[in-house]
Design a protein around this motif. Sequence first.
Motif, mmCIF file in Angstrom:
data_model
loop_
_atom_site.group_PDB
_atom_site.id
_atom_site.type_symbol
_atom_site.label_atom_id
_atom_site.label_comp_id
_atom_site.label_asym_id
_atom_site.label_seq_id
_atom_site.Cartn_x
_atom_site.Cartn_y
_atom_site.Cartn_z
ATOM 1 N N MET A 1 0.819 -1.194 0.000
ATOM 2 C CA MET A 1 0.000 0.000 0.000
ATOM 3 C C MET A 1 0.865 1.261 0.000
ATOM 4 O O MET A 1 0.571 2.215 -0.703
ATOM 5 N N GLN A 2 1.915 1.227 0.816
ATOM 6 C CA GLN A 2 2.793 2.393 0.913
ATOM 7 C C GLN A 2 3.512 2.658 -0.416
ATOM 8 O O GLN A 2 3.689 3.804 -0.806
ATOM 9 N N GLU A 3 3.905 1.604 -1.105
ATOM 10 C CA GLU A 3 4.570 1.773 -2.393
ATOM 11 C C GLU A 3 3.627 2.380 -3.420
ATOM 12 O O GLU A 3 4.038 3.218 -4.228
ATOM 13 N N LEU A 4 2.372 1.982 -3.395
ATOM 14 C CA LEU A 4 1.380 2.537 -4.321
ATOM 15 C C LEU A 4 1.167 4.029 -4.069
ATOM 16 O O LEU A 4 1.159 4.832 -4.998
ATOM 17 N N VAL A 5 1.014 4.390 -2.804
ATOM 18 C CA VAL A 5 0.824 5.799 -2.449
ATOM 19 C C VAL A 5 2.065 6.604 -2.828
ATOM 20 O O VAL A 5 1.961 7.711 -3.364
ATOM 21 N N SER A 6 3.234 6.054 -2.584
ATOM 22 C CA SER A 6 4.479 6.729 -2.951
ATOM 23 C C SER A 6 4.592 6.912 -4.458
ATOM 24 O O SER A 6 5.019 7.967 -4.940
ATOM 25 N N LYS A 7 4.199 5.903 -5.208
ATOM 26 C CA LYS A 7 4.249 5.985 -6.677
ATOM 27 C C LYS A 7 3.274 7.042 -7.200
ATOM 28 O O LYS A 7 3.597 7.809 -8.102
ATOM 29 N N ILE A 8 2.072 7.082 -6.620
ATOM 30 C CA ILE A 8 1.079 8.086 -7.019
ATOM 31 C C ILE A 8 1.590 9.490 -6.697
ATOM 32 O O ILE A 8 1.466 10.416 -7.503
ATOM 33 N N TYR A 9 2.179 9.636 -5.518
ATOM 34 C CA TYR A 9 2.729 10.938 -5.121
ATOM 35 C C TYR A 9 3.821 11.392 -6.095
ATOM 36 O O TYR A 9 3.809 12.540 -6.558
ATOM 37 N N LYS A 10 4.743 10.504 -6.419
ATOM 38 C CA LYS A 10 5.819 10.861 -7.347
ATOM 39 C C LYS A 10 5.273 11.210 -8.726
ATOM 40 O O LYS A 10 5.771 12.122 -9.388
ATOM 41 N N THR A 11 4.247 10.516 -9.161
ATOM 42 C CA THR A 11 3.631 10.808 -10.457
ATOM 43 C C THR A 11 3.010 12.201 -10.458
ATOM 44 O O THR A 11 3.191 12.969 -11.406
ATOM 45 N N PHE A 12 2.286 12.538 -9.389
ATOM 46 C CA PHE A 12 1.679 13.859 -9.310
ATOM 47 C C PHE A 12 2.720 14.970 -9.208
ATOM 48 O O PHE A 12 2.555 16.042 -9.794
ATOM 49 N N VAL A 13 3.798 14.727 -8.486
ATOM 50 C CA VAL A 13 4.872 15.729 -8.391
ATOM 51 C C VAL A 13 5.503 15.955 -9.756
ATOM 52 O O VAL A 13 5.721 17.092 -10.187
ATOM 53 N N ARG A 14 5.786 14.886 -10.476
ATOM 54 C CA ARG A 14 6.354 15.018 -11.825
ATOM 55 C C ARG A 14 5.398 15.747 -12.759
ATOM 56 O O ARG A 14 5.808 16.589 -13.547
ATOM 57 N N LEU A 15 4.110 15.427 -12.667
ATOM 58 C CA LEU A 15 3.117 16.092 -13.495
ATOM 59 C C LEU A 15 3.057 17.592 -13.176
ATOM 60 O O LEU A 15 3.035 18.430 -14.089
ATOM 61 N N ALA A 16 3.056 17.927 -11.897
ATOM 62 C CA ALA A 16 3.018 19.336 -11.500
ATOM 63 C C ALA A 16 4.253 20.079 -11.992
ATOM 64 O O ALA A 16 4.157 21.208 -12.502
ATOM 65 N N PHE A 17 5.420 19.463 -11.871
ATOM 66 C CA PHE A 17 6.648 20.104 -12.330
ATOM 67 C C PHE A 17 6.661 20.235 -13.850
ATOM 68 O O PHE A 17 7.123 21.243 -14.385
ATOM 69 N N ASN A 18 6.156 19.235 -14.562
ATOM 70 C CA ASN A 18 6.091 19.325 -16.025
ATOM 71 C C ASN A 18 5.171 20.454 -16.469
ATOM 72 O O ASN A 18 5.507 21.211 -17.388
ATOM 73 N N ILE A 19 4.022 20.566 -15.835
ATOM 74 C CA ILE A 19 3.098 21.647 -16.176
ATOM 75 C C ILE A 19 3.738 22.996 -15.874
ATOM 76 O O ILE A 19 3.629 23.940 -16.670
ATOM 77 N N THR A 20 4.430 23.094 -14.749
ATOM 78 C CA THR A 20 5.096 24.345 -14.389
ATOM 79 C C THR A 20 6.172 24.702 -15.399
ATOM 80 O O THR A 20 6.295 25.876 -15.798
ATOM 81 N N ILE A 21 6.946 23.729 -15.831
ATOM 82 C CA ILE A 21 7.995 24.000 -16.826
ATOM 83 C C ILE A 21 7.381 24.467 -18.138
ATOM 84 O O ILE A 21 7.871 25.425 -18.754
ATOM 85 N N VAL A 22 6.298 23.828 -18.560
ATOM 86 C CA VAL A 22 5.631 24.249 -19.802
ATOM 87 C C VAL A 22 5.126 25.684 -19.676
ATOM 88 O O VAL A 22 5.304 26.505 -20.587
ATOM 89 N N ILE A 23 4.520 26.015 -18.541
ATOM 90 C CA ILE A 23 4.029 27.378 -18.328
ATOM 91 C C ILE A 23 5.182 28.373 -18.335
ATOM 92 O O ILE A 23 5.085 29.451 -18.943
ATOM 93 N N LEU A 24 6.293 28.031 -17.684
ATOM 94 C CA LEU A 24 7.449 28.924 -17.670
ATOM 95 C C LEU A 24 8.038 29.103 -19.070
ATOM 96 O O LEU A 24 8.447 30.205 -19.446
ATOM 97 N N ILE A 25 8.078 28.046 -19.857
ATOM 98 C CA ILE A 25 8.615 28.148 -21.215
ATOM 99 C C ILE A 25 7.701 29.005 -22.090
ATOM 100 O O ILE A 25 8.176 29.841 -22.862
ATOM 101 N N VAL A 26 6.389 28.823 -21.957
ATOM 102 C CA VAL A 26 5.457 29.676 -22.701
ATOM 103 C C VAL A 26 5.634 31.133 -22.271
ATOM 104 O O VAL A 26 5.675 32.040 -23.109
ATOM 105 N N GLY A 27 5.753 31.362 -20.973
ATOM 106 C CA GLY A 27 5.999 32.715 -20.474
ATOM 107 C C GLY A 27 7.309 33.279 -20.990
ATOM 108 O O GLY A 27 7.407 34.482 -21.286
ATOM 109 N N LEU A 28 8.319 32.436 -21.107
ATOM 110 C CA LEU A 28 9.605 32.877 -21.642
ATOM 111 C C LEU A 28 9.465 33.323 -23.095
ATOM 112 O O LEU A 28 9.971 34.383 -23.481
ATOM 113 N N PHE A 29 8.754 32.531 -23.900
ATOM 114 C CA PHE A 29 8.558 32.915 -25.298
ATOM 115 C C PHE A 29 7.729 34.191 -25.421
ATOM 116 O O PHE A 29 8.015 35.043 -26.260
#
Length: 137
Positions: A1-29
Amino acid sequence: MQELVSKIYKTFVRLAFNITIVILIVGLFVGIYRTVSEIGLTASESTVRLGYKELVTNVLSLIVVLELIRAFIDFFEHERVRVDILLEVLIAFVIREFMLHLFEGKMSGVDVFFWSFGVIFLIGARSISLFYKVPKA
């Protein structure tokens, strides 16, 4: 159970960081486009001072955004947030604000001294952070 929750957390963190990077790159352009399009304002005689102020503000803002993008990308490379990268972003932001205040001409000698002291303090903190790296767990 703990591994599943940890995997979900890491996935959401990566998704949030990817969205943030895309927004920053669009803002840069958008910032680059705006800076290039406003170069014409600096050439007209009636708005030379305003044009230079906008140009300086936009270029300094682009530098801060570039540092932020570098910090987010560095997170993906090392799987952690490094203090020296965050201090570089902070130094870029403080220097931007210092230069904007200085460019407006609203600073006294004491203000310049304290801003300069703050920048030197941050540079010293960054230098110390390079010598005392935390080992990766």
